[in-house]
Enzyme design. Structure first.
Site, PDB file in Angstrom:
ATOM      1  N   LYS A 105       6.328  -1.643   2.054  1.00 61.05           N
ATOM      2  CA  LYS A 105       5.256  -1.141   2.496  1.00 61.05           C
ATOM      3  C   LYS A 105       3.989  -2.134   2.344  1.00 61.05           C
ATOM      4  O   LYS A 105       3.270  -2.089   1.746  1.00 61.05           O
ATOM      5  CB  LYS A 105       4.594   0.294   1.900  1.00 61.05           C
ATOM      6  CG  LYS A 105       3.872   1.371   3.049  1.00 61.05           C
ATOM      7  CD  LYS A 105       3.981   2.876   2.621  1.00 61.05           C
ATOM      8  CE  LYS A 105       3.043   3.715   3.461  1.00 61.05           C
ATOM      9  NZ  LYS A 105       2.905   3.183   4.949  1.00 61.05           N
ATOM     10  N   LEU A 141      10.836   1.600   7.441  1.00 60.53           N
ATOM     11  CA  LEU A 141      10.249   1.992   6.024  1.00 60.53           C
ATOM     12  C   LEU A 141      10.911   3.500   5.665  1.00 60.53           C
ATOM     13  O   LEU A 141      11.140   4.306   6.409  1.00 60.53           O
ATOM     14  CB  LEU A 141       8.647   2.322   6.263  1.00 60.53           C
ATOM     15  CG  LEU A 141       7.985   2.709   5.053  1.00 60.53           C
ATOM     16  CD1 LEU A 141       7.598   1.507   4.170  1.00 60.53           C
ATOM     17  CD2 LEU A 141       6.827   3.601   5.337  1.00 60.53           C
ATOM     18  N   ARG A 199      -7.412 -21.348  -2.121  1.00 59.26           N
ATOM     19  CA  ARG A 199      -6.413 -20.816  -1.269  1.00 59.26           C
ATOM     20  C   ARG A 199      -5.079 -21.422  -1.286  1.00 59.26           C
ATOM     21  O   ARG A 199      -5.206 -22.878  -0.972  1.00 59.26           O
ATOM     22  CB  ARG A 199      -6.740 -20.836   0.162  1.00 59.26           C
ATOM     23  CG  ARG A 199      -5.670 -20.192   1.385  1.00 59.26           C
ATOM     24  CD  ARG A 199      -6.297 -20.450   2.737  1.00 59.26           C
ATOM     25  NE  ARG A 199      -5.469 -19.795   3.756  1.00 59.26           N
ATOM     26  CZ  ARG A 199      -4.366 -20.574   4.182  1.00 59.26           C
ATOM     27  NH1 ARG A 199      -4.160 -21.596   3.780  1.00 59.26           N
ATOM     28  NH2 ARG A 199      -3.245 -19.788   4.980  1.00 59.26           N
ATOM     29  N   TYR A 219       0.894  -1.101   0.050  1.00 64.68           N
ATOM     30  CA  TYR A 219       0.038   0.041  -0.123  1.00 64.68           C
ATOM     31  C   TYR A 219       0.918   1.377   0.326  1.00 64.68           C
ATOM     32  O   TYR A 219       1.864   1.124   0.098  1.00 64.68           O
ATOM     33  CB  TYR A 219      -0.806  -0.099   1.241  1.00 64.68           C
ATOM     34  CG  TYR A 219      -0.411   0.321   2.556  1.00 64.68           C
ATOM     35  CD1 TYR A 219       0.491  -0.653   3.144  1.00 64.68           C
ATOM     36  CD2 TYR A 219      -0.472   1.547   3.209  1.00 64.68           C
ATOM     37  CE1 TYR A 219       0.786  -0.099   4.606  1.00 64.68           C
ATOM     38  CE2 TYR A 219      -0.086   1.848   4.371  1.00 64.68           C
ATOM     39  CZ  TYR A 219       0.578   0.940   4.980  1.00 64.68           C
ATOM     40  OH  TYR A 219       1.190   1.094   6.381  1.00 64.68           O
ATOM     41  N   HIS A 234      -0.720 -21.000  -0.925  1.00 66.04           N
ATOM     42  CA  HIS A 234       0.464 -20.195  -0.621  1.00 66.04           C
ATOM     43  C   HIS A 234       1.207 -19.729  -1.875  1.00 66.04           C
ATOM     44  O   HIS A 234       1.534 -18.720  -2.002  1.00 66.04           O
ATOM     45  CB  HIS A 234       1.390 -20.596   0.441  1.00 66.04           C
ATOM     46  CG  HIS A 234       1.046 -20.732   1.894  1.00 66.04           C
ATOM     47  ND1 HIS A 234       0.059 -21.337   2.384  1.00 66.04           N
ATOM     48  CD2 HIS A 234       1.487 -20.030   3.045  1.00 66.04           C
ATOM     49  CE1 HIS A 234      -0.373 -21.313   3.554  1.00 66.04           C
ATOM     50  NE2 HIS A 234       0.671 -20.430   4.108  1.00 66.04           N
ATOM     51  N   ARG A 294       8.240   4.630  -4.468  1.00 67.60           N
ATOM     52  CA  ARG A 294       8.316   3.431  -3.267  1.00 67.60           C
ATOM     53  C   ARG A 294       7.181   2.687  -3.596  1.00 67.60           C
ATOM     54  O   ARG A 294       7.379   1.177  -3.199  1.00 67.60           O
ATOM     55  CB  ARG A 294       8.049   4.327  -2.059  1.00 67.60           C
ATOM     56  CG  ARG A 294       8.200   3.415  -0.889  1.00 67.60           C
ATOM     57  CD  ARG A 294       7.970   4.177   0.496  1.00 67.60           C
ATOM     58  NE  ARG A 294       6.771   4.775   0.769  1.00 67.60           N
ATOM     59  CZ  ARG A 294       6.288   5.430   1.848  1.00 67.60           C
ATOM     60  NH1 ARG A 294       7.335   5.727   2.710  1.00 67.60           N
ATOM     61  NH2 ARG A 294       5.049   6.277   2.135  1.00 67.60           N
ATOM     62  N   GLU A 332      12.113   2.414  14.064  1.00 67.05           N
ATOM     63  CA  GLU A 332      11.121   3.624  13.643  1.00 67.05           C
ATOM     64  C   GLU A 332      10.060   3.486  14.758  1.00 67.05           C
ATOM     65  O   GLU A 332      10.061   2.617  15.774  1.00 67.05           O
ATOM     66  CB  GLU A 332      11.131   3.326  12.343  1.00 67.05           C
ATOM     67  CG  GLU A 332      10.225   2.173  12.040  1.00 67.05           C
ATOM     68  CD  GLU A 332       9.912   1.829  10.637  1.00 67.05           C
ATOM     69  OE1 GLU A 332       9.652   2.862   9.927  1.00 67.05           O
ATOM     70  OE2 GLU A 332       9.768   0.755  10.177  1.00 67.05           O
TER      71      GLU A 332
END
Ligand code: PDD
Length: 279
Positions: A145, A201, A100, A34, A102, A53, A177
């Site tokens: 992110k 980040l 589903r 995101y 992986h 980014r 951070e």
């Protein structure tokens, strides 16, 4: 555009009508990335840096960027409102496979979601906030992110439960951070922030602050910061796109210097407010 309108996979629609499959890998695995991008008076702040980014995050999870820069700008455009401060939340997941598993699915369309919200002034900005140090329990790819934010959420909630606004994270004795922010400290007039080495980040606000410091001859350095250095800091800040620079006035129950937002914070905040107007 109404506050309640969002963008999902090529369509603008009311928030309550935006639906994704329960097989979406974002839902099942947190398999997505995101971005959070601020907008000031209809102008998207540091758009190239945010899109770069985003591109880096996508590359790191081996997902092709579904849009060119021009296409992203076209998606954002209808949301822009020059009368306020807004931010975009952009999320891309690996999409919904037929079962589903992986392993990466073949031939799956990514899910692309964009919403735009107003930036509400954060009250702790003027008075400063309390923070607490916590063990950085996250993984080793913090430069991505990723939407997989369970550790960050638990850490932020632990801070809130202790009456603090943010957790300052410590990995093997060193500051990394915040749970949702970067960290700066001031020692002997030098502004310092931890290295961009995969443990954090690479915050866009962090980069803007470093750039403003250099442009205005404020001594600054990116360096390892031992946990003990927090105790000798005259100022501690946490920074992010939605809250900008927040002074930390109390850490682990002890005042930071005189327990008031510091002079360098005030100077840097003024520089940032100006930068928001001109760039
Ligand atoms: N988070 N570090 C982490 C872990 C973050 O989640 C964020 C921001 C930052 C600051 O990055 P930037 O200056 O580019 O906003 C650093 C956003 C705001 C969020 O998750 O909502």
């Amino acid at each position: 555009m109404s506050d309640q309108t969002v963008y999902l996979n090529g369509v603008y629609l009311p928030l309550q009508d935006a639906k994704i499959s329960v097989l979406d890998r974002g839902f099942l695995f947190g398999d997505g990335v995101y971005e959070v991008i601020p907008v000031y008076s209809g102008h998207i702040f540091r758009i190239n840096e945010h899109l770069t980014r985003l591109d880096n995050s996508l590359k790191a999870i081996r997902l092709e960027n579904p849009h060119t820069t021009a296409e992203w700008l076209a998606i954002f455009e209808p949301f822009l409102d020059s009368s306020k401060e807004q931010y975009f939340y952009v999320q891309i997941t690996r999409g919904a496979a037929s079962k589903r598993d992986h392993a990466f699915p073949e031939q799956v369309q990514p899910t692309v979601f964009v919403m735009c919200s107003d930036i509400k002034p954060f009250e702790g900005k003027v008075s400063g906030v309390k923070a607490v140090t916590l063990d950085d329990t996250r993984w080793e790819l913090c430069q991505i992110k990723a939407i997989t934010l369970l550790a960050n959420i638990l850490l932020r909630q632990e801070a809130l439960d202790q009456g603090c606004a943010e957790a300052i994270l410590i990995k093997q004795g060193y500051v990394t951070e915040g749970a949702a922010s970067n960290v700066f400290i001031v020692i002997d007039g030098v502004l310092m922030t931890p290295l961009n080495n995969g443990a954090i980040l690479p915050g866009i606000t962090r980069d803007v602050i470093l750039e403003l410091a250099k442009r205005n001859n404020i001594p600054c350095s990116e360096q390892v910061i031992a946990m003990e250095a927090l105790e000798s800091a005259s100022e501690i800040w946490v920074t992010s796109s939605t809250r900008e620079i927040i002074p930390v006035i109390e850490l682990d129950g002890k005042p930071v210097a005189d327990g008031k937002p510091g002079a360098l914070f005030k100077q840097m905040d003024a520089l940032l407010q100006n930068e928001k107007k001109i760039s």
